[in-house]
Design an enzyme around this catalytic site. Sequence first.
Site, PDB file in Angstrom:
ATOM      1  N   LYS A   1       0.831  -1.210   0.000  1.00 47.35           N
ATOM      2  CA  LYS A   1       0.000   0.000   0.000  1.00 47.35           C
ATOM      3  C   LYS A   1       0.860   1.253   0.000  1.00 47.35           C
ATOM      4  O   LYS A   1       0.445   2.297  -0.530  1.00 47.35           O
ATOM      5  CB  LYS A   1      -0.953  -0.002   1.201  1.00 47.35           C
ATOM      6  CG  LYS A   1      -1.868  -1.216   1.260  1.00 47.35           C
ATOM      7  CD  LYS A   1      -2.537  -1.516  -0.071  1.00 47.35           C
ATOM      8  CE  LYS A   1      -3.238  -2.869  -0.080  1.00 47.35           C
ATOM      9  NZ  LYS A   1      -2.353  -4.027  -0.202  1.00 47.35           N
TER      10      LYS A   1
ATOM     11  N   GLY B   1       0.026 -18.315   9.055  1.00 48.04           N
ATOM     12  CA  GLY B   1      -0.163 -17.579   7.810  1.00 48.04           C
ATOM     13  C   GLY B   1      -0.033 -18.418   6.562  1.00 48.04           C
ATOM     14  O   GLY B   1      -0.267 -19.629   6.558  1.00 48.04           O
TER      15      GLY B   1
ATOM     16  N   VAL C   1      -0.424 -16.193  -8.265  1.00 45.66           N
ATOM     17  CA  VAL C   1      -1.539 -17.095  -8.536  1.00 45.66           C
ATOM     18  C   VAL C   1      -2.195 -17.606  -7.251  1.00 45.66           C
ATOM     19  O   VAL C   1      -2.836 -18.655  -7.252  1.00 45.66           O
ATOM     20  CB  VAL C   1      -1.070 -18.289  -9.397  1.00 45.66           C
ATOM     21  CG1 VAL C   1      -0.709 -17.826 -10.791  1.00 45.66           C
ATOM     22  CG2 VAL C   1       0.100 -19.023  -8.740  1.00 45.66           C
TER      23      VAL C   1
ATOM     24  N   ALA D   1      -6.010  -9.925   6.209  1.00 47.39           N
ATOM     25  CA  ALA D   1      -5.398  -9.594   7.491  1.00 47.39           C
ATOM     26  C   ALA D   1      -6.440  -9.207   8.535  1.00 47.39           C
ATOM     27  O   ALA D   1      -6.333  -9.587   9.707  1.00 47.39           O
ATOM     28  CB  ALA D   1      -4.387  -8.460   7.302  1.00 47.39           C
TER      29      ALA D   1
ATOM     30  N   HIS E   1     -21.614  17.295   3.137  1.00 47.62           N
ATOM     31  CA  HIS E   1     -21.556  17.639   1.718  1.00 47.62           C
ATOM     32  C   HIS E   1     -20.451  18.661   1.494  1.00 47.62           C
ATOM     33  O   HIS E   1     -20.305  19.611   2.275  1.00 47.62           O
ATOM     34  CB  HIS E   1     -22.888  18.246   1.266  1.00 47.62           C
ATOM     35  CG  HIS E   1     -22.866  18.738  -0.151  1.00 47.62           C
ATOM     36  ND1 HIS E   1     -22.926  17.899  -1.229  1.00 47.62           N
ATOM     37  CD2 HIS E   1     -22.769  20.002  -0.647  1.00 47.62           C
ATOM     38  CE1 HIS E   1     -22.880  18.607  -2.335  1.00 47.62           C
ATOM     39  NE2 HIS E   1     -22.786  19.894  -2.024  1.00 47.62           N
TER      40      HIS E   1
END
EC number: 1.8.1.4
Length: 480
Positions: A56, A148, A275, A325, A450
């Site tokens: 990220k 994991g 994959v 996660a 808004h």
Amino acid sequence: MVVGETTLEADVVVIGAGPGGYVAALRAARLGRKVTLIEREAVGGVCLNVGCIPSKALIAAAHDLYRLRQGAAYGLSADVRLDFPRLIAWKDGVVRTLTGGVEKLLKGNGVELLFGEAFFTGPRELRLLETGDAVMNIRFRTAIVATGSRPATLPGFPFGGFGGRVISSTEALSLKEVPERLVILGGGVIGVELGQAYARFGSRVTIVEAAERILPAFEADLLRPLRRRLQAEGIELLERARAIGAAEGENGLMVLVETPEGERELAADYVLVAVGRRPNTDALGLETAGVQVDGRGYIAVNDRQMTNVEGIYAVGDVVPGLPLAHKATAEGKVAAEAIAEEAGAAADFRAVPMVVYSDPEVATVGMTAAEAEAAGFRVKVGMFPLAANGRALTLGEKDGFVRLVGDAETGALLGAQVVGPGASELIAELALAVEMGIRVEDLALTVHAHPTFAEAAMEAADVWLGKPVHVLGKLGGVLK
């Protein structure tokens, strides 16, 4: 007993210090349990070290770079250059900050942290091979498996093969340079996210996906805005295609791909194999402990995250379900609370968001319309396009929408899908709405600031109710 062999008596032992494991350890410690946490490599696991966080960070930088280069549309111009080694160093700093914070939390809560390779030698015993050839036998009352997953391999494309030119997502996050040509095998979340990021850094990217389309886990119409963006950025999408081999050539690595139109050769500086992932359960000695594992390596658990062996729990990517996660974190809390005999400790995953951190972002939660209909609901949908959202237009991001799926008889919100900027943040409001079982009308009656992108959720609720404000015509209704 061999030289350097010791024995430890443990109350709660957690194997794996990723988002599921370290959170379980912290929660159990705060509930008064004495916790031992074992990690094979680095605190934070895949997510913090070579997954969610570093990816990220690179995606955010790629997005900023793209926006700067698109500035002419707003009357802005600048000479923008990418210092890739400096970007990688910054990304590594972000990782160090977060993993260092986790280590401090563990220490501050009295969690004993051990490093090494652990495996079961019985239903109440572990053996830990520590660095330096030391061996520790651990007798435990309860254990949580949180080891994991790892990238799945593809025949003919071994990681590290062809002189290190075949890479996994781990290596893709720490390349020394931006490849001129990047071939990605797998058009799932990882392939799409990193493919778009590297295209923005300057790579010529080709994504090869065996399924009918990229991101096959998502509804086709959610992907149309994203497909347009990817193709506009020069990313080639080869769908219903598969890589059948590779060889060194004069022009780098040559990847042979079988497509519906015939075979093609793709030149690549790197080949990223993305994959899927496999659970890390094959070297844990689970059979010795009596823990049942299915043919794919997943551990079956009940709603308290306990396996078929009383006292042994499992969370995260080693159990069936989405390898996310945030799901692992939720499961870690449940397991710790179950061990501490907290009332009401049970997993409920009807509102787990899924997000693709592409541009535009794609996010979903709860049921799709098709899933709700298959479940027997009388389904009604309401959709609001971002082309009618003021904030989206001020951001220059009008391609996308918010769609709500509700029960036409009770008005309950069953699910939501979002495409657009900030979808990863907006989905939290909709996840809460699904989790709480609110009516779509409640969302319509909630006053939104808004101009915001979040207003699109309120507007979609108005459409669902048959009271649209900022759109003409019908963008929803009861499914026939």
